[in-house]
Design an enzyme around this catalytic site. Structure first.
Site, PDB file in Angstrom:
ATOM      1  N   CYS A 139     -19.108   7.522 -28.112  1.00 11.42           N
ATOM      2  CA  CYS A 139     -18.514   8.607 -27.323  1.00 11.42           C
ATOM      3  C   CYS A 139     -18.524   8.269 -25.845  1.00 11.42           C
ATOM      4  O   CYS A 139     -19.515   8.502 -25.150  1.00 11.42           O
ATOM      5  CB  CYS A 139     -19.254   9.911 -27.583  1.00 11.42           C
ATOM      6  SG  CYS A 139     -18.461  11.327 -26.789  1.00 11.42           S
ATOM      7  N   CYS A 142     -18.865  11.240 -23.474  1.00 13.04           N
ATOM      8  CA  CYS A 142     -20.227  11.779 -23.404  1.00 13.04           C
ATOM      9  C   CYS A 142     -21.157  10.866 -22.613  1.00 13.04           C
ATOM     10  O   CYS A 142     -21.936  11.310 -21.778  1.00 13.04           O
ATOM     11  CB  CYS A 142     -20.819  11.928 -24.796  1.00 13.04           C
ATOM     12  SG  CYS A 142     -19.677  12.516 -26.035  1.00 13.04           S
ATOM     13  N   ASP A 143     -21.108   9.579 -22.899  1.00 13.22           N
ATOM     14  CA  ASP A 143     -22.122   8.660 -22.375  1.00 13.22           C
ATOM     15  C   ASP A 143     -21.645   7.786 -21.215  1.00 13.22           C
ATOM     16  O   ASP A 143     -22.466   7.195 -20.507  1.00 13.22           O
ATOM     17  CB  ASP A 143     -22.613   7.726 -23.506  1.00 13.22           C
ATOM     18  CG  ASP A 143     -23.286   8.514 -24.630  1.00 13.22           C
ATOM     19  OD1 ASP A 143     -23.824   9.592 -24.336  1.00 13.22           O
ATOM     20  OD2 ASP A 143     -23.265   8.052 -25.778  1.00 13.22           O
TER      21      ASP A 143
HETATM   22  P1  FAD Z   1     -21.726  18.367 -35.602  1.00 13.58           P
HETATM   23  O1  FAD Z   1     -22.502  18.218 -34.382  1.00 13.58           O
HETATM   24  O2  FAD Z   1     -21.058  17.199 -36.189  1.00 13.58           O
HETATM   25  O3  FAD Z   1     -22.713  19.017 -36.686  1.00 13.58           O
HETATM   26  C1  FAD Z   1     -22.325  19.274 -37.995  1.00 13.58           C
HETATM   27  C2  FAD Z   1     -23.558  19.434 -38.843  1.00 13.58           C
HETATM   28  O4  FAD Z   1     -23.202  19.896 -40.137  1.00 13.58           O
HETATM   29  C3  FAD Z   1     -24.332  18.140 -39.062  1.00 13.58           C
HETATM   30  O5  FAD Z   1     -25.682  18.347 -38.870  1.00 13.58           O
HETATM   31  C4  FAD Z   1     -24.070  17.793 -40.513  1.00 13.58           C
HETATM   32  O6  FAD Z   1     -25.148  17.124 -41.072  1.00 13.58           O
HETATM   33  C5  FAD Z   1     -23.928  19.194 -41.122  1.00 13.58           C
HETATM   34  N1  FAD Z   1     -23.169  19.158 -42.356  1.00 13.58           N
HETATM   35  C6  FAD Z   1     -22.100  18.365 -42.644  1.00 13.58           C
HETATM   36  N2  FAD Z   1     -21.686  18.597 -43.907  1.00 13.58           N
HETATM   37  C7  FAD Z   1     -22.517  19.551 -44.417  1.00 13.58           C
HETATM   38  C8  FAD Z   1     -22.615  20.183 -45.683  1.00 13.58           C
HETATM   39  N3  FAD Z   1     -21.750  19.897 -46.686  1.00 13.58           N
HETATM   40  N4  FAD Z   1     -23.598  21.102 -45.897  1.00 13.58           N
HETATM   41  C9  FAD Z   1     -24.456  21.401 -44.883  1.00 13.58           C
HETATM   42  N5  FAD Z   1     -24.411  20.832 -43.667  1.00 13.58           N
HETATM   43  C10 FAD Z   1     -23.457  19.912 -43.448  1.00 13.58           C
HETATM   44  N6  FAD Z   1     -20.640  16.218 -26.590  1.00 13.58           N
HETATM   45  C11 FAD Z   1     -20.905  16.724 -25.359  1.00 13.58           C
HETATM   46  O7  FAD Z   1     -20.423  17.791 -25.017  1.00 13.58           O
HETATM   47  N7  FAD Z   1     -21.769  16.075 -24.500  1.00 13.58           N
HETATM   48  C12 FAD Z   1     -22.380  14.917 -24.827  1.00 13.58           C
HETATM   49  O8  FAD Z   1     -23.129  14.349 -24.022  1.00 13.58           O
HETATM   50  C13 FAD Z   1     -22.112  14.359 -26.118  1.00 13.58           C
HETATM   51  N8  FAD Z   1     -22.696  13.205 -26.492  1.00 13.58           N
HETATM   52  C14 FAD Z   1     -22.412  12.679 -27.722  1.00 13.58           C
HETATM   53  C15 FAD Z   1     -23.004  11.473 -28.084  1.00 13.58           C
HETATM   54  C16 FAD Z   1     -22.731  10.920 -29.317  1.00 13.58           C
HETATM   55  C17 FAD Z   1     -23.401   9.620 -29.686  1.00 13.58           C
HETATM   56  C18 FAD Z   1     -21.853  11.585 -30.231  1.00 13.58           C
HETATM   57  C19 FAD Z   1     -21.571  10.980 -31.593  1.00 13.58           C
HETATM   58  C20 FAD Z   1     -21.248  12.777 -29.866  1.00 13.58           C
HETATM   59  C21 FAD Z   1     -21.514  13.327 -28.614  1.00 13.58           C
HETATM   60  N9  FAD Z   1     -20.922  14.518 -28.201  1.00 13.58           N
HETATM   61  C22 FAD Z   1     -21.207  15.061 -26.976  1.00 13.58           C
HETATM   62  C23 FAD Z   1     -19.977  15.233 -29.079  1.00 13.58           C
HETATM   63  C24 FAD Z   1     -20.696  16.408 -29.745  1.00 13.58           C
HETATM   64  O9  FAD Z   1     -21.892  15.941 -30.300  1.00 13.58           O
HETATM   65  C25 FAD Z   1     -19.816  17.029 -30.820  1.00 13.58           C
HETATM   66  O10 FAD Z   1     -18.574  17.400 -30.273  1.00 13.58           O
HETATM   67  C26 FAD Z   1     -20.489  18.264 -31.396  1.00 13.58           C
HETATM   68  O11 FAD Z   1     -21.771  17.974 -31.852  1.00 13.58           O
HETATM   69  C27 FAD Z   1     -19.671  18.849 -32.534  1.00 13.58           C
HETATM   70  O12 FAD Z   1     -20.369  19.944 -33.007  1.00 13.58           O
HETATM   71  P2  FAD Z   1     -20.120  20.542 -34.438  1.00 13.58           P
HETATM   72  O13 FAD Z   1     -21.007  21.749 -34.500  1.00 13.58           O
HETATM   73  O14 FAD Z   1     -18.693  20.727 -34.684  1.00 13.58           O
HETATM   74  O15 FAD Z   1     -20.585  19.461 -35.503  1.00 13.58           O
END
Ligand code: FAD
Ligand code: NDP
Length: 314
Positions: A139, A142-143
């Site tokens: 990302c 992000c980083d």
């Molecule tokens: P996610 O964070 O993807 O969480 C989804 C969760 O659902 C996971 O824990 C997964 O295990 C769970 N899940 C999946 N399938 C199932 C299932 N069938 N049953 C139960 N649970 C399930 N964004 C920023 O704003 N700032 C940053 O500094 C930043 N740094 C990042 C660094 C990295 C390395 C990465 C990869 C991403 C970064 N991001 C950052 C982006 C940010 O993390 C994502 O946009 C955000 O986390 C998305 O949130 P979400 O709730 O949609 O899903």
């Protein structure tokens, strides 16, 4: 099998799931969240648990990703969310309810909020485990702004819009950005391609693939190969960003919701409604453009409000 009835079940535990939990709990809907257990290869708490510093989440100028997610989880529980550490493998969307299968019991939910996120694809090149988060990331937005990347040569892998956007973004901080493209064309849209080609700081390496990440404590060198000539060379880079696509965590839906060609849930524009009544989607599982914690949390709030309105009408 035992049955339990619930107004709202939330599947997923990133910023989107926890924002949805906080709002539905405060609306006295007694949400039940399945936070997952290494679902999609990511720990409960989601993608932010895989990073170090988060510097762009409003209210926190400096916080680690895991710490931010612990705070969100605590707040969701404090507001009244029940959390179960289990991955949901199956749901059954019926006319007037959604059956959520949790091992030996079935939850009969009036509404379900899907917040299962997406997983950034990785290449698993040699040295990746050693230098992941020590110069390597999936990302750039992000980083990329972290001090270790300032005025340093960096590399991005990919040829799509994400790679083009991230390479362009990184030129704000980097001394130079290599864009490693495995073909001799970019898949990115015309306008993004133009931005790349017009940027003096970006050096596009066509037909190029990464072989190995090397360094000391942090990444310093990348071994690359030209897949046309088989020539192997080394480039000095302090950062390597994968932009080779994401995989949305939608397999468990088993084709019951409308997905786009990449597997993302399609929502009605301006809302979190899916094509099925009572099923809402938020966060990265339905967003392949913004993909930030704050946008995920924002859409989690929208999903909670959409679900609340739906339940009030039923
Ligand atoms: P996610 O964070 O993807 O969480 C989804 C969760 O659902 C996971 O824990 C997964 O295990 C769970 N899940 C999946 N399938 C199932 C299932 N069938 N049953 C139960 N649970 C399930 N964004 C920023 O704003 N700032 C940053 O500094 C930043 N740094 C990042 C660094 C990295 C390395 C990465 C990869 C991403 C970064 N991001 C950052 C982006 C940010 O993390 C994502 O946009 C955000 O986390 C998305 O949130 P979400 O709730 O949609 O899903
Ligand atoms: P894409 O799937 O569009 O592109 C992935 C890129 O990574 C492709 O160029 C692909 O190469 C390359 N790739 C895949 N696997 C490998 C590998 N193993 N080794 C090397 N390269 C690899 O993903 P994006 O994240 O770029 O975009 C996803 C969607 O989001 C698209 O619809 C895009 O338009 C959209 N988007 C829009 C933005 C905007 O409008 N500002 C910004 C970001 C995304 P190849 O081409 O050879 O297959």
């Amino acid at each position: 099998m035992s049955n339990q009835k619930k107004q709202v079940v939330i599947i997923g535990s990133g910023p989107a799931g926890h924002a949805a939990a906080i709002y539905t709990a405060r609306a006295r809907l007694e949400p039940l969240m399945f936070e997952g257990s290494m679902a999609g290869g990511v720990a409960a708490g989601g993608q932010l648990t895989t990073t170090t510093e988060v510097e762009n989440y409003p209210g926190y100028s400096h916080i680690s990703g895991p710490e931010l997610m612990i705070k969100m989880r605590e707040q969701a529980i404090q507001c009244g969310t029940e959390i179960i550490t289990r991955t949901i493998d199956k749901i059954d969307i019926k006319e007037d309810c959604i059956m959520v299968y949790d091992g030996d019991r079935i939850i009969e939910a009036k509404s379900v909020i899907i917040a299962t996120g997406a997983t950034a694809k990785r290449l698993n090149i040699k040295g990746e485990e050693t230098y992941w988060q020590k110069g390597m990331s999936a990302c750039a937005v992000c980083d990329g702004g972290l001090p270790i990347f300032r005025d340093k040569p960096l590399a991005v892998i990919g040829g799509g819009d994400s790679a083009a956007e991230e390479a362009t973004y990184l030129t704000k901080f980097a001394s130079k950005v290599y864009l490693l493209v495995r073909k001799d064309t970019l898949r990115a849209s015309k306008v993004m391609q133009e931005r790349v080609m017009e940027n003096d700081k970006i050096d596009v390496l066509w037909n190029t693939e990464a072989l190995e990440a090397k360094g000391d404590n942090v990444l310093t060198t990348l071994t690359i190969t030209n897949n046309k000539t088989s020539q192997i060379t080394e480039i000095a880079v302090n950062g390597l960003f994968y932009a080779i696509g994401h995989k949305p965590n939608t397999d468990f839906l088993d084709g019951q919701l409308n997905l786009d060609e990449s597997g993302y849930i399609v929502t009605v524009p301006g809302s979190t409604k899916t094509n099925k009544h009572g099923v809402f989607a938020c966060g990265d599982v339905q967003d392949k453009i913004y993909r930030q914690a704050i946008t995920a949390a924002g859409s989690g709030c929208m999903a909670a409000l959409d679900a609340e309105k739906y339940l009030a009408g039923h």
